[in-house]
Structures are given as C-alpha cells and as structure tokens.
Design a protein around this motif. Structure first.
Motif, short mmCIF file in Angstrom:
data_model
loop_
_atom_site.label_atom_id
_atom_site.label_comp_id
_atom_site.label_asym_id
_atom_site.label_seq_id
_atom_site.Cartn_x
_atom_site.Cartn_y
_atom_site.Cartn_z
N UNK A 26 0.83 -1.21 0.00
CA UNK A 26 0.00 0.00 0.00
C UNK A 26 0.86 1.25 0.00
N UNK A 27 1.82 1.32 0.90
CA UNK A 27 2.67 2.51 1.02
C UNK A 27 3.57 2.67 -0.20
N UNK A 28 4.05 1.59 -0.76
CA UNK A 28 4.89 1.66 -1.95
C UNK A 28 4.11 2.17 -3.15
N UNK A 29 2.85 1.78 -3.24
CA UNK A 29 2.03 2.17 -4.39
C UNK A 29 1.59 3.64 -4.32
N UNK A 30 1.68 4.26 -3.17
CA UNK A 30 1.30 5.68 -3.06
C UNK A 30 2.10 6.54 -4.01
N UNK A 31 3.36 6.21 -4.16
CA UNK A 31 4.23 7.03 -5.01
C UNK A 31 4.06 6.77 -6.50
N UNK A 32 3.40 5.68 -6.85
CA UNK A 32 3.32 5.32 -8.27
C UNK A 32 2.05 5.83 -8.96
#
Length: 105
Positions: A98-104
């Motif tokens: 979830x947190x990694x996908x925030x930037x994408x």
C-alpha cells in the motif's frame, strides 16, 4: 527529520524489532510524511516495543494518538506513523505494498 527517523529505527532495532522499513511519503498526498513499519516477535513484544518507544522518545516527541492491540500498534507522531505488527498481521495487511504504491499514482 532524519535524526528523528534514525532515533525511532535505532530504538526499534536495539529492542529486537525485525524487518524495519521506512517509507518517505513526502509529497505523496498522504496523511504523514513518513511511515515506519516493524515486525514484533509476538503480542507481548508488540506492547514492549511501544513501551520502549515511549521511554526513548518522550519528551522530545508528542504522541498524538496510539491505537493499540496485541497484534498491531499504530503510533501517530503527527508527521510520522509507526506501525508495529506481529508477523502474521504484517503479512495479512501488507502495508508495504500500500505505502509503496502511493508514489506510483
């Protein structure tokens, strides 16, 4: 900010938290600038890690809110969220993705 993150991760590390990850969410349109996730060794260890953070970080840090269960503790420092989870909860809720996908987006 980096000194604060370092102090938090050092406290978790020296008290046997595992798989500590820091997510820089600056400019990602999220509620905090940083999120830290760490695994505990079990429910009692989750609570113990929270106690260590309180002892090490106060009075320098203001604990806005602490949401506490045996399996998952969330500490809100305003601009930093700390998640301490049992390995089972960490796998189940997969906050890293979830947190990694925030930037994408």
């Amino acid at each position: 900010m980096n000194n604060r993150i370092q102090r938090i991760t050092d406290t978790l590390d020296k008290n046997k938290a595992e798989a500590i990850e820091v997510f820089d969410l600056n400019g990602k349109n999220y509620i905090v600038d940083y999120a830290i996730i760490a695994s505990s060794l079990g429910q009692k260890h989750t609570t113990a890690l929270l106690d260590h953070l309180k002892n090490e970080l106060k009075p320098d840090e203001h604990f806005n809110n602490v949401d506490e269960s045996g399996d998952w503790v969330v500490v809100d420092l305003g601009d930093i969220l700390i998640h301490i989870m049992t390995p089972e909860y960490r796998t189940k809720y997969d906050m890293e993705t979830f947190l990694s996908e925030l930037g994408s987006h």
